[in-house]
Scaffold this motif. Structure first.
Motif, mmCIF file in Angstrom:
data_model
loop_
_atom_site.group_PDB
_atom_site.id
_atom_site.type_symbol
_atom_site.label_atom_id
_atom_site.label_comp_id
_atom_site.label_asym_id
_atom_site.label_seq_id
_atom_site.Cartn_x
_atom_site.Cartn_y
_atom_site.Cartn_z
ATOM 1 N N ASP A 157 0.827 -1.219 0.000
ATOM 2 C CA ASP A 157 0.000 0.000 0.000
ATOM 3 C C ASP A 157 0.858 1.264 0.000
ATOM 4 N N HIS A 158 2.123 1.149 0.354
ATOM 5 C CA HIS A 158 3.010 2.317 0.386
ATOM 6 C C HIS A 158 3.649 2.612 -0.978
ATOM 7 N N LEU A 159 3.578 1.689 -1.912
ATOM 8 C CA LEU A 159 4.248 1.876 -3.199
ATOM 9 C C LEU A 159 3.694 3.083 -3.954
ATOM 10 N N PRO A 160 4.573 3.885 -4.551
ATOM 11 C CA PRO A 160 4.121 5.068 -5.301
ATOM 12 C C PRO A 160 3.121 4.710 -6.400
ATOM 13 N N SER A 161 3.282 3.555 -7.030
ATOM 14 C CA SER A 161 2.369 3.169 -8.105
ATOM 15 C C SER A 161 0.935 3.027 -7.591
ATOM 16 N N ASN A 162 0.767 2.572 -6.367
ATOM 17 C CA ASN A 162 -0.584 2.448 -5.814
ATOM 18 C C ASN A 162 -1.178 3.810 -5.482
ATOM 19 N N TYR A 163 -0.342 4.733 -4.985
ATOM 20 C CA TYR A 163 -0.829 6.101 -4.751
ATOM 21 C C TYR A 163 -1.226 6.747 -6.073
ATOM 22 N N LEU A 164 -0.368 6.601 -7.079
ATOM 23 C CA LEU A 164 -0.646 7.201 -8.387
ATOM 24 C C LEU A 164 -1.941 6.657 -8.977
ATOM 25 N N ALA A 165 -2.127 5.358 -8.937
ATOM 26 C CA ALA A 165 -3.335 4.745 -9.489
ATOM 27 C C ALA A 165 -4.582 5.214 -8.733
ATOM 28 N N THR A 166 -4.470 5.327 -7.423
ATOM 29 C CA THR A 166 -5.611 5.734 -6.609
ATOM 30 C C THR A 166 -5.985 7.191 -6.880
ATOM 31 N N VAL A 167 -4.999 8.066 -6.947
ATOM 32 C CA VAL A 167 -5.268 9.476 -7.229
ATOM 33 C C VAL A 167 -5.809 9.626 -8.648
ATOM 34 N N ALA A 168 -5.195 8.950 -9.622
ATOM 35 C CA ALA A 168 -5.639 9.055 -11.013
ATOM 36 C C ALA A 168 -7.074 8.560 -11.162
ATOM 37 N N ALA A 169 -7.413 7.485 -10.477
ATOM 38 C CA ALA A 169 -8.774 6.948 -10.564
ATOM 39 C C ALA A 169 -9.788 7.954 -10.047
ATOM 40 N N ARG A 170 -9.454 8.659 -9.005
ATOM 41 C CA ARG A 170 -10.388 9.633 -8.446
ATOM 42 C C ARG A 170 -10.475 10.892 -9.300
ATOM 43 N N LEU A 171 -9.371 11.258 -9.937
ATOM 44 C CA LEU A 171 -9.394 12.440 -10.796
ATOM 45 C C LEU A 171 -10.186 12.196 -12.075
ATOM 46 N N HIS A 172 -10.108 10.977 -12.589
ATOM 47 C CA HIS A 172 -10.721 10.675 -13.879
ATOM 48 C C HIS A 172 -11.970 9.810 -13.754
ATOM 49 N N ASN A 173 -12.403 9.537 -12.525
ATOM 50 C CA ASN A 173 -13.603 8.732 -12.272
ATOM 51 C C ASN A 173 -13.579 7.384 -12.992
ATOM 52 N N VAL A 174 -12.424 6.747 -12.981
ATOM 53 C CA VAL A 174 -12.324 5.397 -13.538
ATOM 54 C C VAL A 174 -11.890 4.458 -12.416
ATOM 55 N N PRO A 175 -12.292 3.211 -12.495
ATOM 56 C CA PRO A 175 -11.863 2.289 -11.442
ATOM 57 C C PRO A 175 -10.362 2.079 -11.508
ATOM 58 N N PRO A 176 -9.709 2.057 -10.349
ATOM 59 C CA PRO A 176 -8.260 1.881 -10.358
ATOM 60 C C PRO A 176 -7.888 0.445 -10.707
ATOM 61 N N PRO A 177 -6.686 0.246 -11.193
ATOM 62 C CA PRO A 177 -6.229 -1.118 -11.444
ATOM 63 C C PRO A 177 -6.034 -1.828 -10.107
ATOM 64 N N ALA A 178 -5.932 -3.127 -10.168
ATOM 65 C CA ALA A 178 -5.673 -3.900 -8.951
ATOM 66 C C ALA A 178 -4.331 -3.461 -8.376
ATOM 67 N N PRO A 179 -4.201 -3.433 -7.040
ATOM 68 C CA PRO A 179 -2.934 -3.034 -6.435
ATOM 69 C C PRO A 179 -1.809 -3.950 -6.881
ATOM 70 N N THR A 180 -0.622 -3.390 -6.979
ATOM 71 C CA THR A 180 0.535 -4.191 -7.350
ATOM 72 C C THR A 180 1.278 -4.618 -6.101
ATOM 73 N N PHE A 181 1.871 -5.776 -6.152
ATOM 74 C CA PHE A 181 2.628 -6.302 -5.025
ATOM 75 C C PHE A 181 4.041 -6.585 -5.499
ATOM 76 N N PRO A 182 5.029 -6.249 -4.688
ATOM 77 C CA PRO A 182 6.407 -6.540 -5.106
ATOM 78 C C PRO A 182 6.629 -8.046 -5.155
ATOM 79 N N LYS A 183 7.413 -8.484 -6.133
ATOM 80 C CA LYS A 183 7.733 -9.901 -6.252
ATOM 81 C C LYS A 183 8.886 -10.216 -5.302
ATOM 82 N N ILE A 184 8.681 -11.212 -4.476
ATOM 83 C CA ILE A 184 9.716 -11.624 -3.525
ATOM 84 C C ILE A 184 10.231 -12.981 -3.981
#
Length: 185
Positions: A157-184
């Protein structure tokens, strides 16, 4: 320092936005607090930060609500990570490990008397929180982030990509993509 030199040399700024993520968010808040005293008349400044760690006491965190907006997403561990929160978690884990149902953890138990009892620190400014990728931003108050949530998504949840997707979804009223998880590996 270069920004202040630009202001003093006559460069005409009317608005200034300072932003950052994670440690950069904490630095952006400090820069905004320091610059606020030096800005020329007529220059407006805002600071918008993402995943900011709790860095200020309650009084100072509340005092910058007109200049700083801090966005937190989901169970982001960094926005909840302070010495006081870690101490609280330590006490809870110690209590759980002492229960008869707990697994054997050995004799290296934590000495609760040695904890520092650190004062609580808070995320600065106006705090907006998105509990999930598709939920609305809400303003729960800074105390809502005063507990470290141990969840599967607390790091992702701390990854910048998740913040970007969440903010972009709210700005453009589109559903955000599924959260990304780092590969371990």
């Amino acid at each position: 320092a270069d920004l202040l030199k630009a202001f003093k040399s006559g460069v005409n700024f009317q608005r200034l936005l300072i932003t950052g993520h994670s440690l950069g968010a904490g630095c952006a808040v400090v820069a905004a607090l320091l610059l606020a005293r030096e800005l020329p008349t007529g220059v407006s400044m805002r600071c918008c930060v993402f995943g900011c760690p709790p860095t200020l006491d309650a009084r100072l965190a509340a005092s910058c609500v007109d200049r700083v907006t801090a966005l937190s997403y989901g169970a982001d561990c960094v926005t909840r990570l302070s010495v006081a929160n870690l101490e609280s978690l330590t006490v809870e884990l110690e209590a759980d490990s002492a229960s008869p149902d707990a697994a054997e953890v050995g004799s290296d138990m934590i000495d609760l008397e040695k904890l520092t009892r650190a004062p609580p620190m808070y995320v600065p400014g106006r705090v907006l929180w998105a509990p999930s990728g598709d939920g609305p931003w809400c303003e729960p108050g800074r105390e809502a982030l005063a507990e470290l949530l141990v969840l599967k998504t607390m790091v992702s949840d701390h990854l910048p990509s998740n913040y970007l997707a969440t903010v972009a979804a709210r700005l453009h009223n589109v559903p955000p993509p599924a959260p990304t998880f780092p590969k371990i590996a």
